[in-house]
Design a protein around this motif. Structure first.
Motif, PDB file in Angstrom:
ATOM      1  N   PRO A  28      38.908   7.966  48.056  1.00 16.14           N
ATOM      2  CA  PRO A  28      39.947   8.954  48.365  1.00 16.14           C
ATOM      3  C   PRO A  28      40.468   8.892  49.806  1.00 16.14           C
ATOM      4  N   THR A  29      39.674   8.375  50.741  1.00 18.52           N
ATOM      5  CA  THR A  29      40.142   8.288  52.127  1.00 18.52           C
ATOM      6  C   THR A  29      40.912   7.002  52.411  1.00 18.52           C
ATOM      7  N   ASP A  30      40.934   6.057  51.465  1.00 20.61           N
ATOM      8  CA  ASP A  30      41.703   4.822  51.661  1.00 20.61           C
ATOM      9  C   ASP A  30      43.192   5.120  51.522  1.00 20.61           C
ATOM     10  N   THR A  31      43.968   4.538  52.423  1.00 22.59           N
ATOM     11  CA  THR A  31      45.420   4.721  52.354  1.00 22.59           C
ATOM     12  C   THR A  31      46.103   3.374  52.557  1.00 22.59           C
ATOM     13  N   ILE A  32      47.323   3.250  52.057  1.00 21.90           N
ATOM     14  CA  ILE A  32      48.080   2.016  52.265  1.00 21.90           C
ATOM     15  C   ILE A  32      48.784   2.016  53.619  1.00 21.90           C
ATOM     16  N   THR A  33      48.800   3.154  54.274  1.00 22.69           N
ATOM     17  CA  THR A  33      49.444   3.213  55.585  1.00 22.69           C
ATOM     18  C   THR A  33      48.471   2.954  56.719  1.00 22.69           C
ATOM     19  N   GLY A  34      47.194   2.917  56.401  1.00 25.05           N
ATOM     20  CA  GLY A  34      46.192   2.694  57.438  1.00 25.05           C
ATOM     21  C   GLY A  34      45.918   1.213  57.659  1.00 25.05           C
ATOM     22  N   THR A  35      45.143   0.951  58.685  1.00 18.22           N
ATOM     23  CA  THR A  35      44.697  -0.409  58.954  1.00 18.22           C
ATOM     24  C   THR A  35      43.186  -0.444  58.855  1.00 18.22           C
ATOM     25  N   ILE A  36      42.635  -1.620  58.565  1.00 23.13           N
ATOM     26  CA  ILE A  36      41.186  -1.706  58.447  1.00 23.13           C
ATOM     27  C   ILE A  36      40.571  -2.556  59.553  1.00 23.13           C
ATOM     28  N   ILE A  37      41.423  -3.182  60.379  1.00 17.57           N
ATOM     29  CA  ILE A  37      40.941  -3.813  61.605  1.00 17.57           C
ATOM     30  C   ILE A  37      41.864  -3.381  62.741  1.00 17.57           C
ATOM     31  N   SER A  38      41.409  -3.537  63.965  1.00 19.89           N
ATOM     32  CA  SER A  38      42.106  -2.920  65.100  1.00 19.89           C
ATOM     33  C   SER A  38      43.147  -3.799  65.783  1.00 19.89           C
ATOM     34  N   PHE A  39      43.368  -5.010  65.292  1.00 22.92           N
ATOM     35  CA  PHE A  39      44.358  -5.880  65.927  1.00 22.92           C
ATOM     36  C   PHE A  39      45.072  -6.712  64.863  1.00 22.92           C
ATOM     37  N   LYS A  40      46.194  -7.298  65.254  1.00 21.54           N
ATOM     38  CA  LYS A  40      47.010  -8.063  64.309  1.00 21.54           C
ATOM     39  C   LYS A  40      46.833  -9.564  64.501  1.00 21.54           C
ATOM     40  N   LEU A  41      47.003 -10.284  63.407  1.00 22.40           N
ATOM     41  CA  LEU A  41      47.039 -11.740  63.463  1.00 22.40           C
ATOM     42  C   LEU A  41      48.328 -12.144  64.164  1.00 22.40           C
ATOM     43  N   LEU A  42      48.182 -12.946  65.211  1.00 20.55           N
ATOM     44  CA  LEU A  42      49.341 -13.409  65.980  1.00 20.55           C
ATOM     45  C   LEU A  42      49.682 -14.863  65.679  1.00 20.55           C
ATOM     46  N   GLY A  43      48.709 -15.605  65.197  1.00 22.92           N
ATOM     47  CA  GLY A  43      48.897 -17.031  64.925  1.00 22.92           C
ATOM     48  C   GLY A  43      47.597 -17.764  65.165  1.00 22.92           C
ATOM     49  N   THR A  44      47.704 -19.036  65.525  1.00 20.14           N
ATOM     50  CA  THR A  44      46.500 -19.847  65.717  1.00 20.14           C
ATOM     51  C   THR A  44      45.608 -19.311  66.834  1.00 20.14           C
ATOM     52  N   GLU A  45      46.202 -18.639  67.810  1.00 20.35           N
ATOM     53  CA  GLU A  45      45.404 -18.183  68.955  1.00 20.35           C
ATOM     54  C   GLU A  45      44.343 -17.152  68.590  1.00 20.35           C
ATOM     55  N   ASN A  46      44.509 -16.420  67.501  1.00 23.20           N
ATOM     56  CA  ASN A  46      43.473 -15.446  67.143  1.00 23.20           C
ATOM     57  C   ASN A  46      43.115 -15.474  65.651  1.00 23.20           C
ATOM     58  N   PHE A  47      43.494 -16.543  64.963  1.00 20.14           N
ATOM     59  CA  PHE A  47      43.253 -16.586  63.513  1.00 20.14           C
ATOM     60  C   PHE A  47      41.774 -16.507  63.156  1.00 20.14           C
ATOM     61  N   LYS A  48      40.931 -17.269  63.830  1.00 24.75           N
ATOM     62  CA  LYS A  48      39.509 -17.277  63.461  1.00 24.75           C
ATOM     63  C   LYS A  48      38.864 -15.904  63.659  1.00 24.75           C
ATOM     64  N   VAL A  49      39.187 -15.247  64.754  1.00 27.29           N
ATOM     65  CA  VAL A  49      38.633 -13.910  65.008  1.00 27.29           C
ATOM     66  C   VAL A  49      39.212 -12.912  64.013  1.00 27.29           C
ATOM     67  N   TRP A  50      40.512 -12.997  63.749  1.00 24.76           N
ATOM     68  CA  TRP A  50      41.163 -12.117  62.779  1.00 24.76           C
ATOM     69  C   TRP A  50      40.548 -12.306  61.398  1.00 24.76           C
ATOM     70  N   LYS A  51      40.381 -13.556  60.994  1.00 25.53           N
ATOM     71  CA  LYS A  51      39.821 -13.856  59.675  1.00 25.53           C
ATOM     72  C   LYS A  51      38.407 -13.295  59.549  1.00 25.53           C
ATOM     73  N   SER A  52      37.597 -13.469  60.566  1.00 25.78           N
ATOM     74  CA  SER A  52      36.229 -12.951  60.557  1.00 25.78           C
ATOM     75  C   SER A  52      36.223 -11.424  60.466  1.00 25.78           C
ATOM     76  N   SER A  53      37.067 -10.775  61.235  1.00 24.63           N
ATOM     77  CA  SER A  53      37.153  -9.309  61.215  1.00 24.63           C
ATOM     78  C   SER A  53      37.651  -8.802  59.868  1.00 24.63           C
ATOM     79  N   MET A  54      38.674  -9.447  59.322  1.00 23.85           N
ATOM     80  CA  MET A  54      39.227  -9.025  58.034  1.00 23.85           C
ATOM     81  C   MET A  54      38.203  -9.232  56.919  1.00 23.85           C
ATOM     82  N   THR A  55      37.488 -10.335  56.966  1.00 28.82           N
ATOM     83  CA  THR A  55      36.466 -10.609  55.957  1.00 28.82           C
ATOM     84  C   THR A  55      35.386  -9.530  55.977  1.00 28.82           C
ATOM     85  N   ARG A  56      34.916  -9.166  57.164  1.00 26.75           N
ATOM     86  CA  ARG A  56      33.894  -8.113  57.271  1.00 26.75           C
ATOM     87  C   ARG A  56      34.434  -6.771  56.784  1.00 26.75           C
ATOM     88  N   ALA A  57      35.659  -6.451  57.140  1.00 20.47           N
ATOM     89  CA  ALA A  57      36.244  -5.169  56.732  1.00 20.47           C
ATOM     90  C   ALA A  57      36.402  -5.095  55.208  1.00 20.47           C
TER      91      ALA A  57
END
Length: 140
Positions: free
Chosen positions: A28-57
């Protein structure tokens, strides 16, 4: 409606307890307007960290199977099929809200989480490998 009662597909009350371990379950607390990680994928410069964070979330929300394709659409049951559609839409929104606007444009029309995930991996893992190889050659 009392505790433990949920509306069934026909709008009637049911005393069925929701299975919170089911990947199709939306809290019930899940929303489509929320985010589940605190930063956005920008491209190759942060893909590995983004992928790891998204996978855990997604693992924490029991939705990892949508990403890797192990939770597939159920075609032989209307209720389960609709629940899969709903959960898939939630995870699509979470993914799309966690990528930059320039990357978003290329994935906005994708309808399945697994497709978005595979496209991002194909694009940014290849580029990251190419950049790493190029960087290594430049250092020689």
């Amino acid at each position: 409606m009392t505790t433990g009662e949920i509306l069934g597909g026909s709008g009637t009350k049911s005393t069925e307890t929701p299975d919170v371990d089911d990947p199709l379950y939306i809290h019930p607390t899940d929303t489509i307007t929320g985010t589940i990680i605190s930063f956005k994928l920008l491209g190759t410069e942060n893909f590995k960290v983004w992928k790891s964070s998204m996978t855990r979330a997604l693992k924490a929300k029991n939705k990892l199977g949508f990403m890797d394709g192990t939770v597939t659409k159920i075609v032989n049951g209307l209720v389960k099929s609709l629940k899969w559609e709903g959960a898939n839409v939630f995870v699509c929104f979470w993914l799309l809200r966690s990528i930059s606007e320039t990357i978003y444009a290329g994935h906005a029309c994708s309808e399945k989480v697994v497709d978005i995930w595979n496209e991002l991996n194909e694009t940014y893992l290849k580029l990251d490998g190419f950049v790493g190889t190029l960087h290594g050659k430049l250092l020689l």
